[in-house]
Design a protein around this motif. Structure first.
Motif, short mmCIF file in Angstrom:
data_model
loop_
_atom_site.label_atom_id
_atom_site.label_comp_id
_atom_site.label_asym_id
_atom_site.label_seq_id
_atom_site.Cartn_x
_atom_site.Cartn_y
_atom_site.Cartn_z
N VAL B 8 0.86 -1.19 0.00
CA VAL B 8 0.00 0.00 0.00
C VAL B 8 0.89 1.23 0.00
O VAL B 8 1.82 1.31 0.81
N MET B 9 0.66 2.14 -0.95
CA MET B 9 1.48 3.36 -1.03
C MET B 9 0.59 4.60 -0.97
O MET B 9 -0.57 4.55 -1.41
N PRO B 10 1.13 5.73 -0.47
CA PRO B 10 0.34 6.96 -0.51
C PRO B 10 0.09 7.35 -1.97
O PRO B 10 0.93 7.11 -2.84
N LYS B 11 -1.09 7.92 -2.24
CA LYS B 11 -1.36 8.38 -3.59
C LYS B 11 -0.31 9.44 -3.97
O LYS B 11 0.12 10.22 -3.12
N PRO B 12 0.12 9.46 -5.26
CA PRO B 12 1.19 10.38 -5.66
C PRO B 12 0.91 11.84 -5.30
O PRO B 12 1.80 12.59 -4.92
N GLU B 13 -0.38 12.22 -5.39
CA GLU B 13 -0.68 13.64 -5.17
C GLU B 13 -0.77 14.00 -3.67
O GLU B 13 -0.91 15.16 -3.30
N ILE B 14 -0.66 12.98 -2.82
CA ILE B 14 -0.82 13.21 -1.38
C ILE B 14 0.55 13.55 -0.76
O ILE B 14 1.56 12.90 -1.07
N LEU B 15 0.58 14.52 0.12
CA LEU B 15 1.82 14.87 0.83
C LEU B 15 2.27 13.66 1.65
O LEU B 15 1.45 12.99 2.28
N VAL B 64 -8.45 -3.21 0.08
CA VAL B 64 -9.12 -1.92 -0.14
C VAL B 64 -9.98 -1.55 1.08
O VAL B 64 -10.02 -0.39 1.48
N THR B 65 -10.61 -2.55 1.70
CA THR B 65 -11.55 -2.28 2.79
C THR B 65 -10.84 -2.00 4.11
O THR B 65 -11.22 -1.12 4.86
N LEU B 66 -9.80 -2.81 4.41
CA LEU B 66 -9.21 -2.75 5.77
C LEU B 66 -7.77 -2.28 5.78
O LEU B 66 -7.35 -1.50 6.64
N LEU B 67 -6.97 -2.78 4.81
CA LEU B 67 -5.52 -2.55 4.90
C LEU B 67 -5.11 -1.18 4.37
O LEU B 67 -4.00 -0.72 4.62
N SER B 68 -5.97 -0.51 3.64
CA SER B 68 -5.59 0.80 3.10
C SER B 68 -6.71 1.81 3.33
O SER B 68 -7.85 1.43 3.61
N ASN B 69 -6.35 3.08 3.21
CA ASN B 69 -7.36 4.15 3.27
C ASN B 69 -7.49 4.67 1.84
O ASN B 69 -6.64 5.46 1.38
N PRO B 70 -8.55 4.25 1.13
CA PRO B 70 -8.67 4.58 -0.30
C PRO B 70 -8.65 6.08 -0.59
O PRO B 70 -8.42 6.49 -1.72
N VAL B 71 -8.89 6.92 0.43
CA VAL B 71 -8.90 8.37 0.18
C VAL B 71 -7.46 8.86 -0.06
O VAL B 71 -7.20 9.69 -0.91
N ILE B 72 -6.50 8.31 0.66
CA ILE B 72 -5.12 8.82 0.55
C ILE B 72 -4.12 7.77 0.10
O ILE B 72 -2.95 8.06 -0.07
N GLU B 73 -4.57 6.52 -0.04
CA GLU B 73 -3.63 5.46 -0.39
C GLU B 73 -4.11 4.63 -1.58
O GLU B 73 -5.33 4.55 -1.83
N ASP B 74 -3.15 3.99 -2.26
CA ASP B 74 -3.46 3.05 -3.33
C ASP B 74 -2.92 1.68 -2.95
O ASP B 74 -1.82 1.58 -2.37
N VAL B 75 -3.68 0.64 -3.27
CA VAL B 75 -3.14 -0.72 -3.14
C VAL B 75 -2.38 -0.99 -4.43
O VAL B 75 -2.96 -0.93 -5.52
N VAL B 76 -1.08 -1.19 -4.35
CA VAL B 76 -0.27 -1.28 -5.58
C VAL B 76 0.16 -2.69 -5.90
O VAL B 76 0.63 -2.98 -6.99
N ARG B 77 0.03 -3.60 -4.97
CA ARG B 77 0.37 -5.00 -5.26
C ARG B 77 -0.37 -5.94 -4.34
O ARG B 77 -0.44 -5.68 -3.13
N VAL B 78 -0.89 -7.00 -4.92
CA VAL B 78 -1.43 -8.13 -4.15
C VAL B 78 -0.90 -9.36 -4.85
O VAL B 78 -1.26 -9.62 -6.01
N ALA B 79 0.01 -10.09 -4.22
CA ALA B 79 0.65 -11.21 -4.93
C ALA B 79 1.01 -12.33 -3.96
O ALA B 79 1.40 -12.06 -2.81
#
Lengths: 94, 94
Positions: B8-15, B64-79
């Protein structure tokens, strides 16, 4: 511009309260069948120019010195990645 | 026992204050040439039995539901990963 990913995880023998909290929340939200969760950190470092062996060695050293706490954490991956991580899917619920 | 990694990474546009703090510390410690650092989270989930497509779909939904905050974060890998992450090197300075 090159990009290197560093993954840092708690040492297996170390108590991982965040991981435990997630593990206990999963069944409450209907996600069953998970026997454990560990939570660590993921860094994306961008560098000027290509990622050479020298850059990777520098990142490995920075990973142990700055990005992790060697007493309770392990650096488990230092690897070049082609481009910035992209979101898995765009369909985030409104 | 199967194992799935979620990044899970912060969205690029987020500080990303943590990333900024690391980025400014790197040159102070002699690690130069880095143009930016972003800091996210890495989860290792262990499951009973093999990692099926159904398990991966469940993990994606939990991500998406628990491990990340979709407002400020993106799930970038599930493997799926073969085994638990190992430390890169054993030679941690005494």
């Amino acid at each position: 511009m090159g990009r290197v990913v560093v993954d840092v995880m708690p040492k297996p023998e170390i108590l991982d309260p965040q991981g435990k909290a997630v593990a206990s929340a999963l069944p409450r939200l209907g996600f069953t069948g998970f026997t454990g969760v560990r939570q660590g950190r993921r860094f994306e470092l961008t560098v000027d120019g290509p990622v050479t062996d020298e850059v990777l060695a520098t990142v490995r050293e920075a990973a142990v010195t700055l990005l992790s706490n060697p007493v309770i954490e392990d650096v488990v991956r230092v690897a070049e990645v082609a481009e910035a991580a992209e979101p898995l899917d765009e369909g985030t619920p409104a």
